[in-house]
Design an enzyme around this catalytic site. Structure first.
Site, PDB file in Angstrom:
ATOM      1  CG  ASP A  85      -0.207   0.025   2.539  1.00 23.92           C
ATOM      2  OD1 ASP A  85       0.790  -0.714   2.678  1.00 23.92           O
ATOM      3  OD2 ASP A  85      -0.623   0.767   3.448  1.00 23.92           O
ATOM      4  CD  GLU A 178       4.295   0.579   7.024  1.00 20.09           C
ATOM      5  OE1 GLU A 178       5.123   0.903   7.893  1.00 20.09           O
ATOM      6  OE2 GLU A 178       3.805   1.391   6.209  1.00 20.09           O
TER       7      GLU A 178
END
Length: 415
Positions: A85, A178
């Protein structure tokens, strides 16, 4: 020094990954929080579909593992970690721009006319003559953490193409979300990796590596008040918003993010919502020492109890949760990991720059789970900004670092 990673190829790989928008979505509790994290994982896996020595898997949470079988089984098993991400600070699609042979002047971002200035970013002058990758000014670059994925992919490509390069089992683990609470690492079965140590690439400028980060947690407090018409409110009205404000006023005045640095911890009041009847307060807690972290939680508990005694136990609640730990204790148990990082940098003519990180990374969850995991540079600067930039040679050297650490794992590096 032998050049193993081709600069043009790793740049092309990185820019290709940036075209997939993997912005995480904080308000979505599903893992992953956006479907495009699957799409990026599938792209990476597809690049090894015809390689017999690499096994791949993607689970329902987009946790992705690429496993390169050892050609020297006596060597350690190493896991590379990167996250899929990008930060939700800006959700626009990325349009990367390659600035060739940087001339030492301000860099103009073509879509907006904004500039990455030498005055604001004097470190630019370290990269005169090199290629630098930026955005067009409308989005994040996403080097955090697609530069890491590119670096790891190219390192594995090299090992596949050069079977004389000795290595143990190598795993590339891609983790979702994350940026919004290290969710992917928390869902990872670390023991199943069967690795001896890990390497995250989720950090900073060339030469930097993390030796310590802080303990992190969060607090959510809720307040119930009593409404009354203001013309007859005396002795009746209990304002939930003002009770929340009492909590803020009870926190140490100088222990806020904007007033701290280095190894100083803080309370960060980052969200307050509500009205007279109901209010909610959210606070982030950070400290480098476990004792300090626990004392911060204890202070909030004490404040809560004092308010409950005045306003009623049922009207004030406190929910505390731990987000991640300091990796120092785990890394100190295996000093050879840091020694190998330092030696790899020296072998590549990179100056080692140990970093105390005022933040966290996937290794902050993975290390306490039993797999000591260091965090090394991707080479990017100014993460989470439209003025993020990535020197191409730093990216190439991040990939070289992985190969060098693998090579050093065949020998004992003095700690």
């Amino acid at each position: 020094m032998t050049i193993r990673i081709n600069a043009d190829q790793i740049i092309d790989t990185f820019i290709r990954y940036t075209t997939i928008n993997t912005t995480s979505v904080p308000d979505n509790n599903q893992l992953p929080s956006c479907e495009n994290q699957y799409k990026l994982a599938q792209l990476v896996v597809s690049e090894f579909s015809n390689v017999n020595t690499v096994e791949t898997s993607i689970n329902a949470n987009a946790i992705t593992v690429l496993s390169l079988a050892a050609n020297s089984p006596e060597m350690p098993s190493i896991a590379f970690f990167a996250h899929l991400d990008t930060a939700p600070d800006n959700a626009n699609d990325t349009h990367a721009v390659r600035v060739k042979n940087y001339d030492g002047k301000n860099i103009v971002l073509p879509a907006t006319g904004e500039e990455i200035t030498v005055e604001a970013f004097p470190e630019l002058l370290n990269y005169v003559g090199q290629d630098i990758i930026t955005t067009d000014g409308t989005s994040l670059l996403g080097a955090d953490d697609k530069a890491a994925i590119a670096a790891a992919v190219e390192a594995i490509r090299y090992m596949v193409a050069n079977p004389e390069f000795k290595h143990g089992d190598i795993k590339l683990v891609l983790l979702p979300d994350e940026e919004i609470g290290i969710r992917g690492a928390k869902a990872l079965n670390v023991a199943q990796l069967n690795a001896d140590f890990g390497i995250c690439l989720d950090c900073c400028g060339i030469g930097e590596y993390v030796i310590e980060n802080w303990y992190a947690g969060s607090a959510k407090m809720t307040f119930k008040g009593v409404t009354a018409h203001p013309m007859s409110a005396k002795g009746k009205l209990v304002n939930a918003v003002l009770i929340a404000n009492e909590v803020i006023n009870a926190l140490p005045e100088n222990e806020r993010p904007e007033l701290t640095e280095g190894r100083e911890g803080y309370f960060w009041v980052n969200k307050i919502t509500g009205n007279t009847v109901n209010a909610t307060l959210e606070i982030a807690l950070r400290d480098f020492k476990i004792e300090g972290y626990q004392s911060r939680k204890a202070l909030l508990q004490s404040i809560t109890e004092q308010l409950q005694s005045r306003y009623g136990h049922e009207n004030i609640t406190l929910e505390l949760s731990d987000t991640y730990d300091n990796v120092k204790a785990g890394l100190d148990k295996k000093p050879e990991i840091i020694a190998s990082v330092q030696q790899a940098m020296r072998n590549l003519s990179i100056e080692p720059k140990p970093l105390i990180m005022r933040g966290g990374y996937d290794g902050s969850v993975i290390t306490p789970a039993g797999l000591p995991t260091v965090n090394i540079f991707t080479g990017a600067h100014n993460f989470h900004s439209t003025k993020e930039f990535l020197p191409a040679e730093s990216l190439r050297l991040a990939s070289e670092m992985l190969l060098e650490i693998v090579a050093l794992s065949a020998q004992e590096v003095p700690a």
